[in-house]
Enzyme design. Structure first.
Site, PDB file in Angstrom:
ATOM      1  N   GLY A 124       0.810  -1.215   0.000  1.00 13.46           N
ATOM      2  CA  GLY A 124       0.000   0.000   0.000  1.00 13.46           C
ATOM      3  C   GLY A 124       0.839   1.259   0.000  1.00 13.46           C
ATOM      4  N   THR A 180       1.166   3.805   2.144  1.00 15.36           N
ATOM      5  CA  THR A 180       1.919   4.162   3.353  1.00 15.36           C
ATOM      6  C   THR A 180       3.111   3.232   3.531  1.00 15.36           C
ATOM      7  OG1 THR A 180      -0.180   4.863   4.338  1.00 15.36           O
ATOM      8  CG2 THR A 180       1.703   4.691   5.815  1.00 15.36           C
ATOM      9  N   GLY A 191      -0.255  -1.541   6.188  1.00 11.09           N
ATOM     10  CA  GLY A 191      -1.236  -0.469   6.240  1.00 11.09           C
ATOM     11  C   GLY A 191      -2.603  -1.012   6.605  1.00 11.09           C
ATOM     12  N   ALA A 192      -3.586  -0.138   6.631  1.00 12.51           N
ATOM     13  CA  ALA A 192      -4.978  -0.534   6.864  1.00 12.51           C
ATOM     14  C   ALA A 192      -5.875   0.514   6.225  1.00 12.51           C
ATOM     15  CB  ALA A 192      -5.278  -0.661   8.352  1.00 12.51           C
ATOM     16  N   ASP A 193      -7.056   0.083   5.810  1.00 13.15           N
ATOM     17  CA  ASP A 193      -8.007   1.002   5.175  1.00 13.15           C
ATOM     18  C   ASP A 193      -8.957   1.630   6.184  1.00 13.15           C
ATOM     19  OD1 ASP A 193      -7.109   0.550   2.425  1.00 13.15           O
ATOM     20  OD2 ASP A 193      -7.845  -1.476   2.754  1.00 13.15           O
ATOM     21  N   GLY A 196      -7.163  -4.573   2.395  1.00 13.70           N
ATOM     22  CA  GLY A 196      -7.353  -5.176   1.084  1.00 13.70           C
ATOM     23  C   GLY A 196      -7.666  -4.186  -0.010  1.00 13.70           C
ATOM     24  N   GLY A 197      -7.597  -2.882   0.319  1.00 13.20           N
ATOM     25  CA  GLY A 197      -7.818  -1.878  -0.716  1.00 13.20           C
ATOM     26  C   GLY A 197      -6.807  -1.972  -1.845  1.00 13.20           C
ATOM     27  N   GLU A 249      -1.624 -10.803   2.917  1.00 14.75           N
ATOM     28  CA  GLU A 249      -1.467  -9.996   4.131  1.00 14.75           C
ATOM     29  C   GLU A 249      -1.909 -10.770   5.368  1.00 14.75           C
ATOM     30  OE1 GLU A 249      -1.943  -5.458   2.339  1.00 14.75           O
ATOM     31  OE2 GLU A 249      -3.715  -6.522   3.060  1.00 14.75           O
TER      32      GLU A 249
END
Length: 227
Positions: free
Chosen positions: A29, A31, A86-88, A99-100, A107
């Site tokens: 991702g 970030t 990262g995280a959405d 999962g974006g 992951e």
């Protein structure tokens, strides 16, 4: 500070938790890209030595190798010391949607093999309840339209993840269906329901999986301890 500056701040801050000799899970991702760039820089400068990276996507693997970071397949290591990803969305009780970027299956496998998991986000990703961000589910291509139809009948407002005019393919050559739920009242019940639907390989609900979260804010990075 704009969002990219916050992401860069957070990515660089997370590298402070990587020590020489570690086996590190490298997420996927925008970030995480800043984190891998900073890690590569410190490896090249000799500040961090003898680390092994295990990546959650082919694109992170390429980025890391290009920067001189040693990469191994997950099945060639017996554990991972720390995974940074990262995280959405992250809820008040530290549940997450990921999962974006389309890498949710790898992951989750890497997170499961990790002694510690750290998520790095800007403050826009912190929410009271999950669900505003579309929830991705990874499905095998065979029979995937039937899975889509079942999700539609349940009122989950599915859409196909697209890559131009074709369906997006994950690194495992699967499809992703995004569910537009609005708000998720019971993430565990939803995760259990979805994972038992034949054809769904994995969901983007990451429940009780994170230890620490670094949040980028205009005042500087903030560390939240989940468990």
């Amino acid at each position: 500070m704009d969002q990219n500056a916050l992401k860069e701040q957070t990515g660089k801050e997370s590298v402070k938790y990587i020590k020489s000799g570690m086996i590190v899970g490298l997420g996927t991702g925008s970030t995480v890209k800043y984190m891998v760039d900073e890690l590569g820089k410190q490896v090249q400068e000799g500040k961090i030595k003898d680390i092994i990276g295990v990546t959650t996507s082919n694109r992170t693997a390429k980025q890391a190798r290009d920067l001189g970071i040693t990469i191994k397949d997950i099945d060639d290591v017996d554990h991972i010391d720390l995974t940074i990803d990262g995280a959405d969305e992250i809820s008040d009780d530290f549940q997450g949607i990921k999962g974006g970027g389309g890498a949710l299956l790898w992951e989750k496998i890497v997170a499961n093999a990790s002694n510690k998991v750290m998520w790095i986000v800007d403050e826009s990703k912190l929410v009271h309840k999950l669900g505003a961000f579309p929830l991705p589910v990874e499905v095998i291509p065979f029979g995937s339209q039937h899975v889509f139809d079942r999700l539609e009948k349940k009122g989950y407002k599915p859409t196909w993840r697209m890559d131009g005019d074709k369906k997006f393919r994950t690194d495992e050559n699967n499809y992703i269906i995004d569910l537009h739920l609005g708000e998720i009242d019971d993430p565990k019940a939803l995760a259990d329901e979805l994972i038992h639907m034949v054809g769904i390989v994995e969901t983007g609900l990451f429940l009780n999986r994170v230890n620490d979260v670094i949040v980028g804010t205009p005042e500087g990075p903030k560390v939240l301890h989940a468990r």
